[in-house]
Design a protein around this motif. Structure first.
Motif, PDB file in Angstrom:
ATOM      1  N   ARG A 136      21.461  -8.399  39.507  1.00  0.00           N
ATOM      2  CA  ARG A 136      21.376  -8.336  38.050  1.00  0.00           C
ATOM      3  C   ARG A 136      22.723  -8.629  37.392  1.00  0.00           C
ATOM      4  O   ARG A 136      22.786  -9.148  36.290  1.00  0.00           O
ATOM      5  CB  ARG A 136      20.867  -6.954  37.627  1.00  0.00           C
ATOM      6  CG  ARG A 136      19.400  -6.724  37.914  1.00  0.00           C
ATOM      7  CD  ARG A 136      18.901  -5.500  37.192  1.00  0.00           C
ATOM      8  NE  ARG A 136      19.544  -4.282  37.686  1.00  0.00           N
ATOM      9  CZ  ARG A 136      19.054  -3.546  38.669  1.00  0.00           C
ATOM     10  NH1 ARG A 136      17.946  -3.901  39.271  1.00  0.00           N
ATOM     11  NH2 ARG A 136      19.672  -2.444  39.055  1.00  0.00           N
ATOM     12  N   GLU A 190       7.690  -8.400  44.054  1.00  0.00           N
ATOM     13  CA  GLU A 190       8.609  -7.998  45.119  1.00  0.00           C
ATOM     14  C   GLU A 190      10.050  -8.197  44.654  1.00  0.00           C
ATOM     15  O   GLU A 190      10.441  -9.295  44.262  1.00  0.00           O
ATOM     16  CB  GLU A 190       8.354  -8.839  46.380  1.00  0.00           C
ATOM     17  CG  GLU A 190       6.952  -8.727  46.955  1.00  0.00           C
ATOM     18  CD  GLU A 190       6.711  -7.407  47.677  1.00  0.00           C
ATOM     19  OE1 GLU A 190       7.678  -6.628  47.856  1.00  0.00           O
ATOM     20  OE2 GLU A 190       5.555  -7.149  48.070  1.00  0.00           O
ATOM     21  N   ASP A 191      10.852  -7.120  44.706  1.00  0.00           N
ATOM     22  CA  ASP A 191      12.276  -7.254  44.386  1.00  0.00           C
ATOM     23  C   ASP A 191      12.996  -8.078  45.438  1.00  0.00           C
ATOM     24  O   ASP A 191      13.980  -8.759  45.136  1.00  0.00           O
ATOM     25  CB  ASP A 191      12.935  -5.880  44.281  1.00  0.00           C
ATOM     26  CG  ASP A 191      12.458  -5.105  43.063  1.00  0.00           C
ATOM     27  OD1 ASP A 191      12.063  -5.746  42.072  1.00  0.00           O
ATOM     28  OD2 ASP A 191      12.477  -3.863  43.110  1.00  0.00           O
ATOM     29  N   GLU A 192      12.532  -7.991  46.677  1.00  0.00           N
ATOM     30  CA  GLU A 192      13.142  -8.717  47.788  1.00  0.00           C
ATOM     31  C   GLU A 192      12.054  -9.434  48.572  1.00  0.00           C
ATOM     32  O   GLU A 192      10.922  -8.943  48.688  1.00  0.00           O
ATOM     33  CB  GLU A 192      13.915  -7.765  48.707  1.00  0.00           C
ATOM     34  CG  GLU A 192      15.082  -7.074  48.013  1.00  0.00           C
ATOM     35  CD  GLU A 192      15.715  -6.022  48.906  1.00  0.00           C
ATOM     36  OE1 GLU A 192      16.957  -6.010  49.011  1.00  0.00           O
ATOM     37  OE2 GLU A 192      14.976  -5.217  49.486  1.00  0.00           O
ATOM     38  N   ARG A 246      14.748  -9.541  51.959  1.00  0.00           N
ATOM     39  CA  ARG A 246      14.551  -8.282  52.679  1.00  0.00           C
ATOM     40  C   ARG A 246      14.555  -8.532  54.179  1.00  0.00           C
ATOM     41  O   ARG A 246      15.309  -7.917  54.938  1.00  0.00           O
ATOM     42  CB  ARG A 246      13.225  -7.621  52.272  1.00  0.00           C
ATOM     43  CG  ARG A 246      12.892  -6.380  53.110  1.00  0.00           C
ATOM     44  CD  ARG A 246      11.476  -5.874  52.865  1.00  0.00           C
ATOM     45  NE  ARG A 246      11.155  -4.839  53.844  1.00  0.00           N
ATOM     46  CZ  ARG A 246      10.622  -5.088  55.047  1.00  0.00           C
ATOM     47  NH1 ARG A 246      10.331  -6.352  55.395  1.00  0.00           N
ATOM     48  NH2 ARG A 246      10.376  -4.103  55.888  1.00  0.00           N
ATOM     49  N   ALA A 269       8.686 -13.232  42.649  1.00  0.00           N
ATOM     50  CA  ALA A 269       8.672 -12.460  41.414  1.00  0.00           C
ATOM     51  C   ALA A 269       7.247 -12.162  40.961  1.00  0.00           C
ATOM     52  O   ALA A 269       6.940 -11.040  40.526  1.00  0.00           O
ATOM     53  CB  ALA A 269       9.441 -13.217  40.331  1.00  0.00           C
ATOM     54  N   ARG A 329      18.384 -11.556  47.684  1.00  0.00           N
ATOM     55  CA  ARG A 329      16.972 -11.310  47.403  1.00  0.00           C
ATOM     56  C   ARG A 329      16.136 -11.333  48.679  1.00  0.00           C
ATOM     57  O   ARG A 329      14.912 -11.321  48.623  1.00  0.00           O
ATOM     58  CB  ARG A 329      16.434 -12.337  46.415  1.00  0.00           C
ATOM     59  CG  ARG A 329      17.092 -12.228  45.044  1.00  0.00           C
ATOM     60  CD  ARG A 329      16.507 -13.206  44.058  1.00  0.00           C
ATOM     61  NE  ARG A 329      17.370 -13.321  42.877  1.00  0.00           N
ATOM     62  CZ  ARG A 329      17.252 -14.239  41.955  1.00  0.00           C
ATOM     63  NH1 ARG A 329      16.298 -15.152  42.054  1.00  0.00           N
ATOM     64  NH2 ARG A 329      18.077 -14.277  40.929  1.00  0.00           N
ATOM     65  N   ARG A 335      20.175  -5.136  44.575  1.00  0.00           N
ATOM     66  CA  ARG A 335      19.474  -5.551  43.367  1.00  0.00           C
ATOM     67  C   ARG A 335      20.389  -5.464  42.153  1.00  0.00           C
ATOM     68  O   ARG A 335      20.354  -6.297  41.259  1.00  0.00           O
ATOM     69  CB  ARG A 335      18.213  -4.706  43.168  1.00  0.00           C
ATOM     70  CG  ARG A 335      17.087  -5.055  44.128  1.00  0.00           C
ATOM     71  CD  ARG A 335      15.783  -4.469  43.666  1.00  0.00           C
ATOM     72  NE  ARG A 335      15.779  -3.015  43.758  1.00  0.00           N
ATOM     73  CZ  ARG A 335      15.416  -2.347  44.839  1.00  0.00           C
ATOM     74  NH1 ARG A 335      15.045  -2.993  45.924  1.00  0.00           N
ATOM     75  NH2 ARG A 335      15.424  -1.031  44.851  1.00  0.00           N
ATOM     76  N   SER A 382      19.166  -1.560  49.323  1.00  0.00           N
ATOM     77  CA  SER A 382      18.372  -2.393  48.426  1.00  0.00           C
ATOM     78  C   SER A 382      18.779  -2.224  46.974  1.00  0.00           C
ATOM     79  O   SER A 382      18.909  -3.190  46.229  1.00  0.00           O
ATOM     80  CB  SER A 382      16.885  -2.063  48.588  1.00  0.00           C
ATOM     81  OG  SER A 382      16.483  -2.330  49.911  1.00  0.00           O
TER      82      SER A 382
END
Length: 494
Positions: free
Chosen positions: A15, A208-210, A235, A204, A233, A11, A7
């Motif tokens: 970015r 949640e990042d994913e 999970r 977002a 993005r 991420r 993860s």
């Protein structure tokens, strides 16, 4: 096997990818290139949760999320996306938020959450907040609004001549202009490519990042296109009862849908032949059904829901038979058909034209299904009758007629998904509207990311059809354990 997602690395890759925010939406019909992946994340809007205003279904929370009308103009006009959630029943074991993508098009995700979330297993409800939303143009999210008088004047979807074809083109144009004027600017931005951006904004806003996502039926188009746009993005993603948005031709789309519907009718006939509990057991099921259909065509069949009113053959097929096929309610369908066959005929009278689903504009924005003229239309109808001889006037041909003359902002294309984790594709072998071949096709388009889970039974929807299916889906969602390739779960007893 257990998929161990890296993860943090993924991420970081997100970015480091500098792409213009949002995805431009094509304004022309035909095929378009796959949208740019991993665009810069939207500014997370605020979700202010409060109890939903529904005393009959306590426990759900509602909020709104402000999103752009047109994601190619992220600083332009906005509207509020309606959102709802039910929190995980075991907060100490919570994994995160699972976003449900509703079907239809036109289903309200808010209503699904507020009214109950029985489509998810107890384990999934224990470990996840279940979140959903009303897609743009639906329910509480700037719903499409049209003149009731104009809707009531909808011409027959059965086109008997070139004059009927031309009249339908003119009516469609008039209706689109009316709906656009009453709905506002969001009317021209209802397609799934726009909803993908809404979904990412919701991810977002949830912190949640994913994304963990479950898309059902039409929601699978949203899920697949999200994975294509933002593969890093994701999970976990379940696509249940799958639409294949790569079917490029009108003929191919209609033929595959007709084949799935006829397959379910055939399964119904087999069940009646072998099951004494069937009200038509011992009879020629197809012959009885055909006689009921003929009576509906003549305007002599009473609508069970509206005594004294004639039931059209289209409503008999789409509102009675297909709806029973959804849950494989064969016993109820057989009883209904037997009752109609035994009923006294009405005096022959014209049947009314039923309204189409309210989110036809969403479908039309996603599907480029051209028909040149009445001659081609008649050829398509003949093909569908050969493919589904027991089920004339299927909704798919009616939807195609309703889209005539309109552009598709997000037309069909083959998926191009690169770098996404395993995506679970789940389908019944005998699904009346999203046939198994579509699921096989989508799993293949997903490439190394596609993991096909087969339910060997009947019906539309599969993930809670017995302990085998529930265990496989729960293990995937909670622990990212992917079922072994070729996993099949047995059908529940009829």
């Amino acid at each position: 096997m257990l998929f161990r997602g890296t993860s943090a690395l993924r991420r970081a890759m997100v970015r480091s990818t500098a792409v213009i925010a949002g995805t431009a939406v094509a304004a022309t019909v035909g095929f378009v290139a796959a949208p740019a992946v991993n665009a810069a994340p939207p500014t997370a809007g605020a979700l202010h949760w409060a109890p939903c205003d529904d005393p009959d279904h306590p426990g759900a929370e509602c909020a709104t999320l402000e999103v752009p009308v047109d994601w190619s103009r992220p600083h332009g006009p906005t509207f509020d996306l309606a959102v709802a959630r039910r929190q995980a029943t075991d907060p100490d074991a919570r994994v995160g938020s699972l976003v449900f993508g509703p079907g239809g098009p036109g289903d309200s995700g808010v209503e699904r959450v507020v009214g109950g979330i029985s489509r998810f297993s107890p384990e999934t409800r224990r470990r996840f907040d279940i979140v959903s939303f009303d897609p743009r143009g639906v329910g509480g999210s700037s719903p499409v609004t049209c003149s009731s008088d104009l809707l009531a004047r909808r011409p027959s979807p059965v086109l008997a001549s070139q004059a009927d074809f031309d009249a339908t083109l003119a009516y469609n144009k008039r209706l689109r202009a009316d709906c656009r004027a009453r709905t506002g600017p969001v009317f021209d931005h209802l397609d799934t490519a726009q909803t993908v951006q809404d979904l990412d904004a919701l991810r977002a806003a949830l912190g949640e990042d994913e994304l963990t996502f479950h898309g059902s039926s039409y929601g699978t188009v949203l899920g697949a296109q999200y994975a294509e746009t933002y593969p890093l993005r994701v999970r976990a993603m379940v696509l249940e009862s799958v639409l294949d948005h790569s079917v490029s031709s009108t003929r191919g789309f209609l033929r595959s849908g007709a084949a799935s519907a006829q397959d379910s009718f055939n399964e119904f006939g087999k069940w009646c032949t072998g099951n004494p509990a069937c009200a038509l057991h011992g009879h020629d099921v197809r012959a009885v059904w055909q006689e009921v259909l003929n009576r509906a065509e003549r305007g002599e069949l009473e609508d069970p829901a509206e005594p004294g009113t004639a039931l059209s053959s289209a409503d008999l097929v789409n509102k009675i038979a297909l709806r029973k096929f959804y849950n494989a309610d064969y016993a109820e369908l057989a009883t209904a058909v037997a009752d109609m066959a035994a009923s006294a005929p009405l005096s022959a009278s014209p049947t009314s034209v039923s309204p189409l689903p309210p989110a036809v504009p969403v479908f039309c924005a996603d599907w480029h299904l051209p028909v040149r003229d009445h001659q081609e239309y008649a050829s398509l109808v003949r093909m569908m009758k050969r493919t589904a001889p027991d089920l004339p006037h299927l909704l798919s041909i009616q939807m195609t007629v309703a889209c005539l003359g309109g552009p598709a902002a997000n037309p069909q294309h083959r998926l191009s998904v690169r770098g996404a984790p395993p995506i679970l594709v789940s389908n019944a072998l005998h699904d009346p509207v999203t046939g198994y071949p579509w699921a096989v096709s989508v799993a293949r388009q997903l490439g190394r990311s596609g993991a096909l889970l087969t339910y060997e039974g009947r019906g539309h929807g599969s993930v809670t059809r017995g302990p085998c299916m529930e265990r496989a889906v729960d293990a995937y969602l909670t622990g990212l354990t992917v079922p072994p390739r070729g996993t099949r779960c047995p059908a529940l007893p009829s």
